[in-house]
Design a protein around this motif. Structure first.
Motif, PDB file in Angstrom:
ATOM      1  N   GLN A 172       1.106  -1.471  -0.146  1.00 42.12           N
ATOM      2  CA  GLN A 172       0.128  -0.255  -0.130  1.00 42.12           C
ATOM      3  C   GLN A 172       0.924   1.151  -0.221  1.00 42.12           C
ATOM      4  O   GLN A 172       0.314   2.745  -0.180  1.00 42.12           O
ATOM      5  CB  GLN A 172      -1.163  -0.063   0.983  1.00 42.12           C
ATOM      6  N   GLU A 173       2.453   1.220   0.096  1.00 40.48           N
ATOM      7  CA  GLU A 173       2.876   1.898   0.443  1.00 40.48           C
ATOM      8  C   GLU A 173       3.493   2.539  -0.911  1.00 40.48           C
ATOM      9  O   GLU A 173       4.401   2.037  -1.457  1.00 40.48           O
ATOM     10  CB  GLU A 173       3.840   2.101   1.100  1.00 40.48           C
ATOM     11  N   ASN A 174       3.924   3.918  -1.239  1.00 42.81           N
ATOM     12  CA  ASN A 174       5.878   3.832  -2.373  1.00 42.81           C
ATOM     13  C   ASN A 174       6.920   3.375  -1.764  1.00 42.81           C
ATOM     14  O   ASN A 174       7.223   4.193  -0.612  1.00 42.81           O
ATOM     15  CB  ASN A 174       5.014   5.439  -2.664  1.00 42.81           C
ATOM     16  N   VAL A 175       7.264   2.919  -2.563  1.00 41.93           N
ATOM     17  CA  VAL A 175       8.629   2.202  -1.928  1.00 41.93           C
ATOM     18  C   VAL A 175       9.752   2.402  -3.216  1.00 41.93           C
ATOM     19  O   VAL A 175       9.421   2.105  -4.219  1.00 41.93           O
ATOM     20  CB  VAL A 175       8.883   0.269  -1.709  1.00 41.93           C
ATOM     21  N   PHE A 176      10.783   2.817  -2.994  1.00 38.34           N
ATOM     22  CA  PHE A 176      11.639   3.315  -4.176  1.00 38.34           C
ATOM     23  C   PHE A 176      12.810   2.815  -3.395  1.00 38.34           C
ATOM     24  O   PHE A 176      13.075   2.433  -3.058  1.00 38.34           O
ATOM     25  CB  PHE A 176      12.121   5.123  -3.549  1.00 38.34           C
ATOM     26  N   LEU A 177      13.785   1.610  -4.934  1.00 44.11           N
ATOM     27  CA  LEU A 177      14.420   0.755  -4.432  1.00 44.11           C
ATOM     28  C   LEU A 177      15.913   1.284  -5.110  1.00 44.11           C
ATOM     29  O   LEU A 177      16.617   1.779  -6.472  1.00 44.11           O
ATOM     30  CB  LEU A 177      14.019  -0.263  -5.402  1.00 44.11           C
ATOM     31  N   LEU A 178      16.974   0.642  -4.593  1.00 45.16           N
ATOM     32  CA  LEU A 178      18.549   1.607  -4.666  1.00 45.16           C
ATOM     33  C   LEU A 178      18.628   0.227  -5.373  1.00 45.16           C
ATOM     34  O   LEU A 178      18.344  -0.164  -5.191  1.00 45.16           O
ATOM     35  CB  LEU A 178      19.203   1.636  -3.208  1.00 45.16           C
ATOM     36  N   GLU A 179      20.332   0.745  -5.778  1.00 45.75           N
ATOM     37  CA  GLU A 179      20.516  -0.185  -6.845  1.00 45.75           C
ATOM     38  C   GLU A 179      20.657  -1.262  -5.455  1.00 45.75           C
ATOM     39  O   GLU A 179      21.172  -1.245  -4.064  1.00 45.75           O
ATOM     40  CB  GLU A 179      21.884   0.229  -7.769  1.00 45.75           C
ATOM     41  N   THR A 180      21.313  -2.467  -6.364  1.00 44.19           N
ATOM     42  CA  THR A 180      21.708  -4.057  -5.566  1.00 44.19           C
ATOM     43  C   THR A 180      23.097  -3.702  -5.132  1.00 44.19           C
ATOM     44  O   THR A 180      23.089  -3.761  -6.201  1.00 44.19           O
ATOM     45  CB  THR A 180      21.307  -5.521  -6.442  1.00 44.19           C
ATOM     46  N   LEU A 181      23.405  -4.465  -3.781  1.00 43.94           N
ATOM     47  CA  LEU A 181      24.771  -4.828  -3.335  1.00 43.94           C
ATOM     48  C   LEU A 181      24.848  -5.757  -2.931  1.00 43.94           C
ATOM     49  O   LEU A 181      23.878  -5.968  -2.705  1.00 43.94           O
ATOM     50  CB  LEU A 181      24.982  -3.490  -2.301  1.00 43.94           C
ATOM     51  N   ASN A 182      25.837  -6.309  -2.710  1.00 42.06           N
ATOM     52  CA  ASN A 182      27.145  -7.540  -1.778  1.00 42.06           C
ATOM     53  C   ASN A 182      27.682  -7.187  -0.931  1.00 42.06           C
ATOM     54  O   ASN A 182      27.715  -5.967  -0.429  1.00 42.06           O
ATOM     55  CB  ASN A 182      27.853  -7.752  -3.023  1.00 42.06           C
ATOM     56  N   ASP A 183      26.408  -7.356  -0.019  1.00 39.05           N
ATOM     57  CA  ASP A 183      27.189  -7.172   1.441  1.00 39.05           C
ATOM     58  C   ASP A 183      28.193  -8.756   1.961  1.00 39.05           C
ATOM     59  O   ASP A 183      27.567  -9.612   0.951  1.00 39.05           O
ATOM     60  CB  ASP A 183      25.906  -7.204   2.368  1.00 39.05           C
ATOM     61  N   ILE A 184      28.582  -8.535   2.272  1.00 38.42           N
ATOM     62  CA  ILE A 184      29.864  -9.575   2.949  1.00 38.42           C
ATOM     63  C   ILE A 184      29.932 -10.439   4.237  1.00 38.42           C
ATOM     64  O   ILE A 184      29.741  -9.945   5.520  1.00 38.42           O
ATOM     65  CB  ILE A 184      31.469  -8.926   3.434  1.00 38.42           C
ATOM     66  N   ASP A 185      29.129 -12.133   4.110  1.00 34.86           N
ATOM     67  CA  ASP A 185      28.955 -12.538   4.802  1.00 34.86           C
ATOM     68  C   ASP A 185      29.494 -13.990   4.443  1.00 34.86           C
ATOM     69  O   ASP A 185      29.813 -14.282   5.335  1.00 34.86           O
ATOM     70  CB  ASP A 185      27.404 -13.070   4.417  1.00 34.86           C
ATOM     71  N   ILE A 186      29.901 -14.237   3.166  1.00 34.97           N
ATOM     72  CA  ILE A 186      30.917 -15.464   3.486  1.00 34.97           C
ATOM     73  C   ILE A 186      31.900 -15.249   2.146  1.00 34.97           C
ATOM     74  O   ILE A 186      32.107 -14.572   1.364  1.00 34.97           O
ATOM     75  CB  ILE A 186      29.974 -17.025   2.716  1.00 34.97           C
ATOM     76  N   TYR A 187      32.941 -16.321   1.724  1.00 42.23           N
ATOM     77  CA  TYR A 187      33.679 -16.035   0.923  1.00 42.23           C
ATOM     78  C   TYR A 187      33.900 -15.470  -0.304  1.00 42.23           C
ATOM     79  O   TYR A 187      34.645 -14.496  -0.555  1.00 42.23           O
ATOM     80  CB  TYR A 187      34.867 -17.394   0.832  1.00 42.23           C
ATOM     81  N   GLU A 188      32.963 -16.231  -0.571  1.00 38.63           N
ATOM     82  CA  GLU A 188      32.925 -16.041  -2.217  1.00 38.63           C
ATOM     83  C   GLU A 188      32.362 -14.836  -2.414  1.00 38.63           C
ATOM     84  O   GLU A 188      32.233 -13.493  -3.355  1.00 38.63           O
ATOM     85  CB  GLU A 188      31.397 -16.750  -2.346  1.00 38.63           C
ATOM     86  N   ASP A 189      31.721 -13.294  -0.914  1.00 37.66           N
ATOM     87  CA  ASP A 189      30.881 -12.032  -1.374  1.00 37.66           C
ATOM     88  C   ASP A 189      32.672 -11.080  -2.041  1.00 37.66           C
ATOM     89  O   ASP A 189      32.477  -9.786  -1.634  1.00 37.66           O
ATOM     90  CB  ASP A 189      30.135 -11.861  -0.221  1.00 37.66           C
TER      91      ASP A 189
END
Length: 202
Positions: A172-189
């Motif tokens: 029901q709300e207006n939502v703005f999406l930024l670009e997708t980023l990678n957060d660092i959790d595992i080695y592949e990141d």
């Protein structure tokens, strides 16, 4: 300074064996700690130049002499039984202190830039909520002008369903999406970041 805007970041106290535990399974606790400290320094360098008030919420205890300068950052303790409660309480505290726009951002994003946060504040002029999607299905940034308590309830935090469930709450709300980023959790990141890989101890 723009007194009506607040940027919040959550941080864990950088202690051996207590941070980046999934990453540590691959590279060991000392290397995971070194990388987390580097990520904190990066996050601080992103937040420092922003034209808004700034707050750091500590997971365990507030530190005085650390990367977060007391003259720049408000310092608080996180409160709540899970991540959702802790974020909700941080937003609630900010709104009770008359901030008009509040954004929370993670402290483990090596691709985060000041422009992401400035864009999020600007987007709140014409949107109810701003989200920064993370590649793992969560989000790295959340911004709003009033507290939407439902966003912090009934979520499996740390799983790939968090962003979708959050967007479902915001139909029901207006939502703005930024670009997708990678957060660092595992080695592949961290594989694409040579300066982070250089911190891995043999």
């Amino acid at each position: 300074m723009n007194q009506k805007n607040l940027i919040i970041t959550f941080t864990r106290n950088p202690e051996l064996g207590k941070v980046k535990t999934r990453l540590a399974k691959t590279i060991g606790n000392p290397s995971a700690l070194a990388i987390y400290k580097k990520l904190l320094e990066h996050t601080e360098s992103v937040l420092r130049p922003l034209n808004c008030d700034k707050a750091v919420y500590y997971s365990v205890k507030i530190r005085e002499n650390d990367v977060w300068d007391n003259s720049i950052y408000q310092k608080h303790q996180q409160h709540g039984n899970d991540l959702g409660q802790r974020m909700a309480n941080a937003f609630k505290h900010g709104f009770e202190n008359d901030y008009k726009k509040i954004i929370i951002v993670g402290s483990d994003l090596y691709d985060l830039k000041p422009e992401h946060i400035n864009q999020a504040f600007d987007a709140l002029d014409n949107n109810d909520v701003v989200l920064g999607p993370a590649e793992d299905g969560g989000y790295y940034l959340l911004g709003m002008k009033e507290l939407y308590a439902k966003l912090f309830q009934n979520k499996n935090w740390g799983t790939s369903s968090v962003l979708k469930e959050t967007l479902d709450n915001l139909e029901q709300e207006n939502v703005f999406l930024l670009e997708t980023l990678n957060d660092i959790d595992i080695y592949e990141d961290i594989e694409k970041y040579n300066d982070l890989k250089a911190l891995i101890k043999p």
